[in-house]
Write an enzyme that holds these catalytic residues in place. Sequence first.
Site, PDB file in Angstrom:
ATOM      1  N   ASN A  37      -4.054 -20.722  13.509  1.00  0.00           N
ATOM      2  CA  ASN A  37      -5.363 -21.322  13.267  1.00  0.00           C
ATOM      3  C   ASN A  37      -5.281 -22.593  12.407  1.00  0.00           C
ATOM      4  O   ASN A  37      -4.783 -22.565  11.293  1.00  0.00           O
ATOM      5  CB  ASN A  37      -6.226 -20.258  12.568  1.00  0.00           C
ATOM      6  N   HIS A 122     -16.688  -6.625  10.266  1.00  0.00           N
ATOM      7  CA  HIS A 122     -17.110  -7.500   9.158  1.00  0.00           C
ATOM      8  C   HIS A 122     -18.614  -7.486   8.970  1.00  0.00           C
ATOM      9  O   HIS A 122     -19.365  -7.744   9.917  1.00  0.00           O
ATOM     10  CB  HIS A 122     -16.702  -8.948   9.443  1.00  0.00           C
ATOM     11  N   ARG A 147     -15.981  -4.129   6.318  1.00  0.00           N
ATOM     12  CA  ARG A 147     -15.614  -5.071   5.256  1.00  0.00           C
ATOM     13  C   ARG A 147     -16.869  -5.787   4.788  1.00  0.00           C
ATOM     14  O   ARG A 147     -17.614  -6.324   5.606  1.00  0.00           O
ATOM     15  CB  ARG A 147     -14.588  -6.091   5.777  1.00  0.00           C
ATOM     16  N   TYR A 159     -17.058 -18.613   1.775  1.00  0.00           N
ATOM     17  CA  TYR A 159     -16.301 -18.399   3.002  1.00  0.00           C
ATOM     18  C   TYR A 159     -16.642 -17.055   3.656  1.00  0.00           C
ATOM     19  O   TYR A 159     -16.631 -16.017   3.020  1.00  0.00           O
ATOM     20  CB  TYR A 159     -14.797 -18.453   2.709  1.00  0.00           C
ATOM     21  N   ASP A 206     -12.434  -8.370   0.897  1.00  0.00           N
ATOM     22  CA  ASP A 206     -11.353  -9.358   0.974  1.00  0.00           C
ATOM     23  C   ASP A 206     -11.601 -10.437  -0.076  1.00  0.00           C
ATOM     24  O   ASP A 206     -12.623 -11.131  -0.031  1.00  0.00           O
ATOM     25  CB  ASP A 206     -11.363  -9.979   2.390  1.00  0.00           C
ATOM     26  N   HIS A 208      -9.610 -12.997  -0.517  1.00  0.00           N
ATOM     27  CA  HIS A 208      -9.085 -14.264   0.021  1.00  0.00           C
ATOM     28  C   HIS A 208      -8.209 -15.042  -0.968  1.00  0.00           C
ATOM     29  O   HIS A 208      -8.353 -16.273  -1.091  1.00  0.00           O
ATOM     30  CB  HIS A 208     -10.236 -15.135   0.523  1.00  0.00           C
ATOM     31  N   ARG A 279      -0.603  -6.262   6.103  1.00  0.00           N
ATOM     32  CA  ARG A 279      -1.656  -6.876   6.918  1.00  0.00           C
ATOM     33  C   ARG A 279      -1.140  -7.824   7.996  1.00  0.00           C
ATOM     34  O   ARG A 279      -1.930  -8.529   8.615  1.00  0.00           O
ATOM     35  CB  ARG A 279      -2.577  -7.682   5.989  1.00  0.00           C
ATOM     36  N   HIS A 308      -3.845  -7.677  10.951  1.00  0.00           N
ATOM     37  CA  HIS A 308      -4.879  -8.714  10.879  1.00  0.00           C
ATOM     38  C   HIS A 308      -5.515  -8.895  12.263  1.00  0.00           C
ATOM     39  O   HIS A 308      -4.804  -9.084  13.237  1.00  0.00           O
ATOM     40  CB  HIS A 308      -4.198 -10.016  10.438  1.00  0.00           C
ATOM     41  N   ASP A 312      -9.510 -15.400  15.370  1.00  0.00           N
ATOM     42  CA  ASP A 312      -8.513 -16.424  15.678  1.00  0.00           C
ATOM     43  C   ASP A 312      -7.149 -15.856  16.047  1.00  0.00           C
ATOM     44  O   ASP A 312      -6.173 -16.598  16.163  1.00  0.00           O
ATOM     45  CB  ASP A 312      -8.427 -17.485  14.567  1.00  0.00           C
ATOM     46  N   GLU A 335      -8.088  -4.226  11.930  1.00  0.00           N
ATOM     47  CA  GLU A 335      -9.238  -5.134  11.823  1.00  0.00           C
ATOM     48  C   GLU A 335      -9.629  -5.574  13.234  1.00  0.00           C
ATOM     49  O   GLU A 335      -8.770  -5.900  14.050  1.00  0.00           O
ATOM     50  CB  GLU A 335      -8.860  -6.361  10.985  1.00  0.00           C
ATOM     51  N   TRP A 398      -7.447 -20.345  -1.912  1.00  0.00           N
ATOM     52  CA  TRP A 398      -8.300 -19.723  -0.913  1.00  0.00           C
ATOM     53  C   TRP A 398      -9.022 -18.555  -1.506  1.00  0.00           C
ATOM     54  O   TRP A 398      -8.481 -17.600  -1.928  1.00  0.00           O
ATOM     55  CB  TRP A 398      -7.419 -19.254   0.237  1.00  0.00           C
TER      56      TRP A 398
HETATM   57  O1  EZ4 Z   1      -9.607 -15.841   6.832  1.00  0.00           O
HETATM   58  O2  EZ4 Z   1      -8.310 -15.359  10.111  1.00  0.00           O
HETATM   59  O3  EZ4 Z   1      -8.945 -10.645   6.924  1.00  0.00           O
HETATM   60  N1  EZ4 Z   1      -9.290 -11.569   7.560  1.00  0.00           N
HETATM   61  C1  EZ4 Z   1      -9.360 -12.827   7.134  1.00  0.00           C
HETATM   62  C2  EZ4 Z   1      -9.682 -13.882   8.160  1.00  0.00           C
HETATM   63  C3  EZ4 Z   1      -8.959 -15.178   7.867  1.00  0.00           C
HETATM   64  C4  EZ4 Z   1      -8.899 -16.057   9.076  1.00  0.00           C
HETATM   65  C5  EZ4 Z   1      -8.082 -17.297   8.801  1.00  0.00           C
HETATM   66  O4  EZ4 Z   1      -7.846 -17.962   9.964  1.00  0.00           O
HETATM   67  O5  EZ4 Z   1      -9.121 -13.087   5.976  1.00  0.00           O
HETATM   68  O6  EZ4 Z   1     -11.072 -14.075   8.215  1.00  0.00           O
HETATM   69 CO    CO Z   2      -8.127 -11.382   5.020  1.00  0.00          CO
END
Ligand code: EZ4
Ligand code: CO
Length: 398
Positions: A37, A122, A147, A159, A206, A208, A279, A308, A312, A335, A398
Amino acid sequence: MKIVDARVVVTSPGRNFVTLKVETDEGVTGLGDATLNGRELAVVGYLRDHVVPLLVGTDPHRIEDTWQSLYRGAYWRRGPVTMAAIAAVDVALWDIKAKVAGLPLYQLLGGASRERVRTYGHASGRDIPELFDSIRARQAEGYPAIRVQTGVPGLERVYGVGHDAASDAARPVVEDWDTAAYLRSLPGVFDAVRQEFGPELVLLHDAHHRLTPIQAARLGKDLEPYDLFWLEDCTPAENQDGLRLVRRHTTTPLAIGEVFNTVFDYQTLVGEQLIDYVRSAVTHFGGVSPLRKLFDFAAQHQIKSAIHGPEDISPVGMAAAIHLDLAIHNFGIQEYAGHTPLTHEVFPHAYTFTDGYLHPGEAPGLGIELDEELASAHPYEPAYLPINRLQDGTIHDW
Ligand code: EZ4
Ligand code: CO
């Protein structure tokens, strides 16, 4: 059997996806996901210029040997571009081998260890009412685990909250961030969610990678009363030693690894049992072969899988994940963010999502196809993740 050609297809039926299609002299083809991504075209070049010419003429059945020759032969080891490219080859070769065997891939990985694959979805909201609506929507879709992400008082845009989460602009959108405000507000959000939805709903969060270890330790402690399934990416984990501090201070389970690409990123985290879930995605970890080895390493330390699965990761990467999920013993959770209807059309697949559970289906191989004509009608569009700046303008993690 010989590989006679391999082509890279880039398409954007909602998100950008990079797919490798490997063709053999016996007409059997294999697909692999190489989507990185925001840096998609770097992997396209790596594959087209440096990998495809090496593949042509080789035996597609030699999966481990091909993996080792691409990894060791590159001299430049590890890194997301390299490992996404190698992942696409590895997955395409597993697809071919399973098709030749006439079996769904999970059968070659040892067969089913469970009937179906538990997922989480999510939910997010800028405020509590919007969050509750989002949680109810995921429950209505059948998700057994959710989540939860929310807005932070004083911050305009966070985000993954209240707007399209991942890649949404041709230049990175700037979002603001305030760690102190986040740490103050989040426990109250989970308190409200528990009061509304009760103790049994499986909840995840999360962070991040935005916290220092001492901040992550505090957040983990503050969230203990709300019994999270996990706290994800609480701190950037390039410095694996930092997790020792977090672990000493909290019993909230920890999940890490979506940006990792080799087992070396996990040596301390897994070896010292500093986390509870790994993950990594098939697509970013070099494929099914190395991810299965990581899961075996993790199993020795009572750590489970949690692949994960954002939008994306392409349906090809998702299919590979679901076969692994069904087969390995130490599966934790998958996920699953789903894909746009057009994406499902571009990648017709045998896997199913029913009542919150995935199953890879019984088609030979990965059970996935690529409609190349439809794919070419939706070409690549530049798209980048947002960036975070503090109130004084400093770039933040992030
Ligand atoms: O931010 O896949 O756990 N999932 C995540 C995602 C990531 C994106 C980044 O491209 O953290 O939403
Ligand atoms: Co994540």
